[in-house]
Design a protein around this motif. Structure first.
Motif, PDB file in Angstrom:
ATOM      1  N   ASN A 124       0.831  -1.201   0.000  1.00 27.11           N
ATOM      2  CA  ASN A 124       0.000   0.000   0.000  1.00 27.11           C
ATOM      3  C   ASN A 124       0.869   1.256   0.000  1.00 27.11           C
ATOM      4  O   ASN A 124       0.605   2.205  -0.742  1.00 27.11           O
ATOM      5  CB  ASN A 124      -0.930  -0.020   1.212  1.00 27.11           C
ATOM      6  CG  ASN A 124      -1.993   1.036   1.151  1.00 27.11           C
ATOM      7  OD1 ASN A 124      -2.231   1.614   0.097  1.00 27.11           O
ATOM      8  ND2 ASN A 124      -2.626   1.286   2.276  1.00 27.11           N
ATOM      9  N   ASN A 125       1.931   1.262   0.832  1.00 30.65           N
ATOM     10  CA  ASN A 125       2.819   2.427   0.894  1.00 30.65           C
ATOM     11  C   ASN A 125       3.568   2.643  -0.413  1.00 30.65           C
ATOM     12  O   ASN A 125       3.745   3.777  -0.859  1.00 30.65           O
ATOM     13  CB  ASN A 125       3.813   2.277   2.047  1.00 30.65           C
ATOM     14  CG  ASN A 125       3.155   2.446   3.387  1.00 30.65           C
ATOM     15  OD1 ASN A 125       2.075   3.020   3.479  1.00 30.65           O
ATOM     16  ND2 ASN A 125       3.782   1.931   4.424  1.00 30.65           N
ATOM     17  N   SER A 126       4.026   1.559  -1.038  1.00 32.68           N
ATOM     18  CA  SER A 126       4.753   1.719  -2.301  1.00 32.68           C
ATOM     19  C   SER A 126       3.818   2.204  -3.414  1.00 32.68           C
ATOM     20  O   SER A 126       4.224   2.970  -4.284  1.00 32.68           O
ATOM     21  CB  SER A 126       5.437   0.419  -2.700  1.00 32.68           C
ATOM     22  OG  SER A 126       4.487  -0.577  -2.953  1.00 32.68           O
ATOM     23  N   ALA A 127       2.554   1.783  -3.384  1.00 30.71           N
ATOM     24  CA  ALA A 127       1.583   2.266  -4.374  1.00 30.71           C
ATOM     25  C   ALA A 127       1.318   3.762  -4.163  1.00 30.71           C
ATOM     26  O   ALA A 127       1.159   4.506  -5.141  1.00 30.71           O
ATOM     27  CB  ALA A 127       0.282   1.476  -4.272  1.00 30.71           C
ATOM     28  N   LYS A 128       1.263   4.207  -2.914  1.00 31.40           N
ATOM     29  CA  LYS A 128       1.067   5.630  -2.639  1.00 31.40           C
ATOM     30  C   LYS A 128       2.254   6.455  -3.096  1.00 31.40           C
ATOM     31  O   LYS A 128       2.098   7.563  -3.599  1.00 31.40           O
ATOM     32  CB  LYS A 128       0.826   5.852  -1.139  1.00 31.40           C
ATOM     33  CG  LYS A 128      -0.536   5.439  -0.672  1.00 31.40           C
ATOM     34  CD  LYS A 128      -0.686   5.725   0.809  1.00 31.40           C
ATOM     35  CE  LYS A 128      -2.021   5.291   1.333  1.00 31.40           C
ATOM     36  NZ  LYS A 128      -2.148   5.516   2.788  1.00 31.40           N
ATOM     37  N   LYS A 129       3.470   5.925  -2.915  1.00 31.73           N
ATOM     38  CA  LYS A 129       4.669   6.647  -3.350  1.00 31.73           C
ATOM     39  C   LYS A 129       4.714   6.826  -4.861  1.00 31.73           C
ATOM     40  O   LYS A 129       5.205   7.815  -5.367  1.00 31.73           O
ATOM     41  CB  LYS A 129       5.930   5.920  -2.881  1.00 31.73           C
ATOM     42  CG  LYS A 129       6.197   6.072  -1.406  1.00 31.73           C
ATOM     43  CD  LYS A 129       7.460   5.340  -1.023  1.00 31.73           C
ATOM     44  CE  LYS A 129       7.699   5.402   0.477  1.00 31.73           C
ATOM     45  NZ  LYS A 129       8.894   4.657   0.876  1.00 31.73           N
ATOM     46  N   LYS A 130       4.200   5.839  -5.605  1.00 29.26           N
ATOM     47  CA  LYS A 130       4.187   5.937  -7.046  1.00 29.26           C
ATOM     48  C   LYS A 130       3.219   7.017  -7.530  1.00 29.26           C
ATOM     49  O   LYS A 130       3.424   7.610  -8.586  1.00 29.26           O
ATOM     50  CB  LYS A 130       3.783   4.603  -7.660  1.00 29.26           C
ATOM     51  CG  LYS A 130       4.861   3.557  -7.571  1.00 29.26           C
ATOM     52  CD  LYS A 130       4.412   2.254  -8.202  1.00 29.26           C
ATOM     53  CE  LYS A 130       5.471   1.191  -8.053  1.00 29.26           C
ATOM     54  NZ  LYS A 130       5.035  -0.105  -8.622  1.00 29.26           N
TER      55      LYS A 130
END
Length: 134
Positions: A124-130
């Motif tokens: 979830n965090n990596s998707a938000k960073k993208k």
């Protein structure tokens, strides 16, 4: 330093690392690069390309039903025979072989629950960073 020499229908470009040869033909242009004695092997992204080995597939139904095919790593010998179900431990038959259980069905006190929760949070965090421009 790049030098160009034009000789009739042949143009030679000298550079530090390579020599670029270009022939000017009437119908098509062809370009060749001389590598000045560098490697002549065909290289892939990682190293030399290796041909894939084709492994034989067992088609004998008797052997497929009674032996663990491919378990013998030695040149000589035979595959491991399949034993009756009573000789295997009981926990083997309770293993989940299908899709993983959803997070709601796992016990909150188990290690698997917390690992799955952490993995979901990281995704979830990596998707938000993208999504962020910078």
């Amino acid at each position: 330093m790049i030098k160009n020499i034009i000789n009739g229908s042949l143009c030679i470009t000298y550079c530090r690392t390579c020599v670029l040869l270009r022939t000017f033909a009437k119908s098509t242009d062809t370009i060749g690069i001389a590598s000045l004695g560098k490697s002549k092997k065909k290289l892939g992204k990682i190293g030399p390309m290796v041909e894939k080995k084709v492994l034989p597939v067992e088609t004998d139904p008797h052997k497929l039903a009674n032996f663990v095919c491919g378990s013998n790593l030695m040149k000589e010998g035979c595959d491991i025979p399949i034993k009756p179900d009573s000789e295997y431990p009981d926990w083997l038959w309770s293993l989940n072989t299908g899709k993983p259980l959803p997070l709601e069905e796992l016990e909150p006190d188990s290690k698997l629950y917390w690992r799955r929760l952490r993995k979901m949070a990281l995704r979830n965090n990596s998707a938000k960073k993208k999504l962020k421009p910078f």
